[in-house]
Design a protein around this motif. Structure first.
Motif, mmCIF file in Angstrom:
data_model
loop_
_atom_site.group_PDB
_atom_site.id
_atom_site.type_symbol
_atom_site.label_atom_id
_atom_site.label_comp_id
_atom_site.label_asym_id
_atom_site.label_seq_id
_atom_site.Cartn_x
_atom_site.Cartn_y
_atom_site.Cartn_z
ATOM 1 N N ARG A 6 0.835 -1.193 0.000
ATOM 2 C CA ARG A 6 0.000 0.000 0.000
ATOM 3 C C ARG A 6 0.879 1.256 0.000
ATOM 4 O O ARG A 6 0.589 2.213 -0.709
ATOM 5 C CB ARG A 6 -0.921 -0.008 1.210
ATOM 6 N N PRO A 55 -6.651 4.923 -0.582
ATOM 7 C CA PRO A 55 -7.515 3.987 -1.302
ATOM 8 C C PRO A 55 -8.936 4.072 -0.760
ATOM 9 O O PRO A 55 -9.160 4.058 0.453
ATOM 10 C CB PRO A 55 -6.888 2.627 -0.985
ATOM 11 N N LEU A 56 -9.889 4.196 -1.645
ATOM 12 C CA LEU A 56 -11.299 4.170 -1.284
ATOM 13 C C LEU A 56 -11.961 3.048 -2.076
ATOM 14 O O LEU A 56 -11.328 2.438 -2.943
ATOM 15 C CB LEU A 56 -11.955 5.510 -1.588
ATOM 16 N N GLN A 57 -13.201 2.800 -1.827
ATOM 17 C CA GLN A 57 -13.900 1.719 -2.524
ATOM 18 C C GLN A 57 -13.877 1.912 -4.041
ATOM 19 O O GLN A 57 -13.786 0.951 -4.792
ATOM 20 C CB GLN A 57 -15.334 1.639 -2.031
ATOM 21 N N GLU A 58 -13.906 3.187 -4.491
ATOM 22 C CA GLU A 58 -13.950 3.487 -5.931
ATOM 23 C C GLU A 58 -12.568 3.519 -6.577
ATOM 24 O O GLU A 58 -12.454 3.713 -7.780
ATOM 25 C CB GLU A 58 -14.624 4.844 -6.161
ATOM 26 N N TRP A 60 -8.118 4.734 -6.026
ATOM 27 C CA TRP A 60 -7.157 5.570 -5.302
ATOM 28 C C TRP A 60 -7.407 7.038 -5.624
ATOM 29 O O TRP A 60 -7.650 7.394 -6.784
ATOM 30 C CB TRP A 60 -5.733 5.199 -5.710
#
Length: 90
Positions: A6, A55-58, A60
């Motif tokens: 990450r 990082p998000l669900q949708e 980076w």
């Protein structure tokens, strides 16, 4: 999952953004840990902002120091344009 991949991904995306910002005349210095960019305007030494990458669900995204999203990492040029406009207003 280890934190290392990450952090490597953050560094990669921030490096792309740094190149775009430098092409627009800004100074972008990568902080190693946690990865973030220190962005400054050369003619205004006191004008400094920090942008990181999350990082998000949708996917980076680049993010301002106060938590608001700057833009998606898939388009670092668009994010750099936005950062440049915001810093120019200050």
């Amino acid at each position: 999952m280890s934190a290392m991949p990450r952090e490597h991904t953050r560094t990669y995306h921030l490096g792309k953004l740094a190149m775009e910002l430098e092409q627009r005349g800004l100074t972008a210095t990568l902080r190693a840990y946690p990865p973030a960019l220190r962005i400054s305007v050369p003619d205004a030494a006191m004008l400094v902002e920090t942008v990181d990458c999350v990082p998000l669900q949708e996917g980076w995204f680049y993010r301002w120091s106060w938590g608001e999203l700057v833009g998606v990492t898939d388009d670092p040029a668009l994010a750099a344009d936005h950062i440049t406009r915001v810093l120019a207003r200050r």
